[in-house]
Design an enzyme around this catalytic site. Structure first.
Site, PDB file in Angstrom:
ATOM      1  N   GLU A  61       0.827  -1.202   0.000  1.00 54.08           N
ATOM      2  CA  GLU A  61       0.000   0.000   0.000  1.00 54.08           C
ATOM      3  C   GLU A  61       0.866   1.260   0.000  1.00 54.08           C
ATOM      4  O   GLU A  61       0.566   2.244  -0.679  1.00 54.08           O
ATOM      5  CB  GLU A  61      -0.936   0.004   1.216  1.00 54.08           C
ATOM      6  N   PRO A 266      12.556 -12.413  -1.438  1.00 54.66           N
ATOM      7  CA  PRO A 266      11.432 -12.639  -0.526  1.00 54.66           C
ATOM      8  C   PRO A 266      10.717 -11.338  -0.181  1.00 54.66           C
ATOM      9  O   PRO A 266      11.328 -10.263  -0.149  1.00 54.66           O
ATOM     10  CB  PRO A 266      12.091 -13.256   0.707  1.00 54.66           C
ATOM     11  N   ARG A 267       9.435 -11.442   0.077  1.00 55.87           N
ATOM     12  CA  ARG A 267       8.651 -10.264   0.454  1.00 55.87           C
ATOM     13  C   ARG A 267       9.185  -9.637   1.732  1.00 55.87           C
ATOM     14  O   ARG A 267       9.197  -8.415   1.876  1.00 55.87           O
ATOM     15  CB  ARG A 267       7.177 -10.662   0.631  1.00 55.87           C
ATOM     16  N   MET A 307      15.904  -4.746   1.025  1.00 56.30           N
ATOM     17  CA  MET A 307      14.719  -3.928   0.802  1.00 56.30           C
ATOM     18  C   MET A 307      15.033  -2.832  -0.212  1.00 56.30           C
ATOM     19  O   MET A 307      16.143  -2.303  -0.256  1.00 56.30           O
ATOM     20  CB  MET A 307      14.275  -3.285   2.115  1.00 56.30           C
ATOM     21  N   GLY A 308      14.042  -2.507  -1.033  1.00 55.42           N
ATOM     22  CA  GLY A 308      14.161  -1.380  -1.947  1.00 55.42           C
ATOM     23  C   GLY A 308      14.908  -1.657  -3.228  1.00 55.42           C
ATOM     24  O   GLY A 308      15.202  -0.712  -3.975  1.00 55.42           O
ATOM     25  N   ASN A 333       1.578  -6.892  -6.657  1.00 54.70           N
ATOM     26  CA  ASN A 333       1.396  -6.060  -7.845  1.00 54.70           C
ATOM     27  C   ASN A 333       2.165  -6.596  -9.064  1.00 54.70           C
ATOM     28  O   ASN A 333       3.393  -6.486  -9.123  1.00 54.70           O
ATOM     29  CB  ASN A 333       1.863  -4.643  -7.519  1.00 54.70           C
ATOM     30  N   PRO A 334       1.476  -7.140 -10.080  1.00 51.92           N
ATOM     31  CA  PRO A 334       2.185  -7.662 -11.268  1.00 51.92           C
ATOM     32  C   PRO A 334       2.645  -6.566 -12.217  1.00 51.92           C
ATOM     33  O   PRO A 334       3.514  -6.802 -13.058  1.00 51.92           O
ATOM     34  CB  PRO A 334       1.132  -8.552 -11.931  1.00 51.92           C
TER      35      PRO A 334
END
Length: 436
Positions: A61, A266-267, A307-308, A333-334
């Site tokens: 988000e 990984p997320r 991250m990022g 989000n694809p």
């Protein structure tokens, strides 16, 4: 009646919540330096001038809001932005990518006294809530102060919708506190109306308008140099259970595609150690980015646990499986992959991004897989056919570009609340509002 009961029940929970947060901090799951923000104690000074507060749950988000924030600040020079989230990962992301005149704080825990401290300090002029993270005390306290609120990119999963139907006495006043709700699609709009929301507009999924993920060119050149001409593919934003599938796919394809390199991003980067141990147990040789280990000819799997940097890995991959979709997470989000020239693969659970996936599927730019065998077949076909891969990527890029219109629709709908705070600047206004 239920909102007041909820408020009364949560009021005495502060000591227990403090113990819980301290334990998470000791376990490394909370940001030590910003622990007090959870209690509504501000970590920054409120800027002068009109302040728009945006609340987003976590990384997905928050990423979607970055383009909205930049457009608001570019067009309305007197405006200031506060964005709140609830996860360390989202805080780290925003600290790196927020423009000038925007700042991040952790959202306070939904306890009355902590919320009062937060609102007393920030006293925003407009509140924009994103998707479906609705904290009853925070929503109702904000409304009680006369702060207008708009729910943007509103989405309720089938499960959440069913549960809220049984708790109409609580959700009704919460949703009724919003002056307007912008639904992602007509299904969501109908759910919101059935829960009693009067003002609902269907404007599309704002995640479709997220900006292209940043890519640092020097890092891209370095990584390309390490990879060379090896065949490769990326498993992005994966969750527990999906990395095991990816490991099986790599072993199935390694003989058919000599030199195959699999990248796992990984997320949640904190899971890097667990993933590395799993890969080692399966006999796969891993290079881990957080340790600065380079990709060599001996590397089977590159564990991109930072991250990022997801844009970097999409840029080099060409083939991307988008995770959270083989497990019950709703998918991610694809369009992020499509905008960086990837042929997109995903699992069957895409409830978080169904509209985007449908648009990609309609032009043959995305393919659904259900398990390790179908994922292996899909990856193998794309590795073997460069033209197929390029055609899918080009089609996906066109679809993703069309999604930028959602942002214009949202900004147009928000104008009645934004214009009194900070009118749109004239085209020849010389002031600069964003960081270089």
């Amino acid at each position: 009646m239920l909102p007041f009961l909820y408020r009364g029940l949560t009021r005495p929970l502060a000591p227990l919540v403090i113990v819980y947060l301290k334990r998470r901090r000791q376990q490394g799951k909370e940001d030590t330096l910003r622990f007090h923000e959870r209690r509504g104690i501000p970590g920054k000074t409120r800027p002068r001038g009109p302040l728009v507060w945006i609340h987003a749950a976590s990384v997905g988000e928050a990423t979607a809001m970055l383009t909205l924030i930049e457009r608001l600040l570019q067009a309305r020079h007197g405006l200031e932005i506060l964005i709140t989230t609830g996860t360390v990962a989202s805080a780290d992301l925003l600290e790196k990518r927020l423009p000038a005149r925007a700042r991040h704080q952790y959202v306070p825990v939904d306890l009355p006294h902590w919320i009062s401290r937060f609102l007393d300090h920030w006293h925003p002029d407009l509140a924009l809530w994103v998707e479906s993270e609705l904290w009853p005390n925070l929503v109702l306290a904000t409304r009680a102060r006369g702060i207008p609120m708009v729910l943007i990119n509103a989405r309720l999963s089938a499960g959440s919708y069913a549960r809220w139907r049984w708790c109409g006495g609580l959700i009704g006043p919460v949703l009724g506190a919003f002056a307007m709700c912008f639904a992602q699609d007509e299904v969501q709009a109908k759910r919101l109306r059935r829960l009693g929301v009067r003002e609902v507009a269907m404007v599309g999924d704002l995640k479709a308008a997220a900006a292209v993920l940043p890519v640092e060119r020097s890092r891209l050149v370095q990584l390309r140099g390490q990879v060379g001409s090896r065949p490769l593919w990326l498993a992005a934003s994966t969750h527990a259970g999906e990395e095991e599938v990816v490991a099986r796919v790599h072993r199935q394809l390694a003989a058919e595609h000599p030199g195959l390199l699999t990248i796992i991003a990984p997320r949640h980067s904190a899971r890097g150690g667990t993933i590395e141990a799993m890969l080692a147990a399966r006999g796969l040789r891993t290079a881990r980015r957080t340790r600065g280990e380079p990709v060599t000819s001996e590397t089977d799997v590159y564990l991109a646990d930072t991250m990022g940097e997801l844009g970097l890995f999409y840029s080099i991959a060409g083939i991307a499986f988008v995770g959270g979709s083989l497990v019950a997470k709703g998918g991610h989000n694809p369009f992020e992959a499509a905008r960086l020239d990837c042929a997109v693969l995903h699992g069957p659970d895409i409830s978080n991004c169904a509209g985007m996936v449908a648009d990609l599927a309609a032009v043959g730019a995305a393919e659904t897989v259900s398990d390790a065998n179908s994922l292996a077949r899909a990856v193998s076909a794309l590795l073997a056919d460069r033209q197929l891969r390029a055609e899918r990527a080009a089609a996906g890029r066109r679809v993703a570009a069309a999604g930028l219109g959602v942002l214009d629709a949202v900004l147009l709908r928000l104008a009645p609340w934004l214009d009194p705070l900070a009118p749109v600047a004239s085209a020849d206004d010389p002031r600069q509002c964003l960081r270089a």
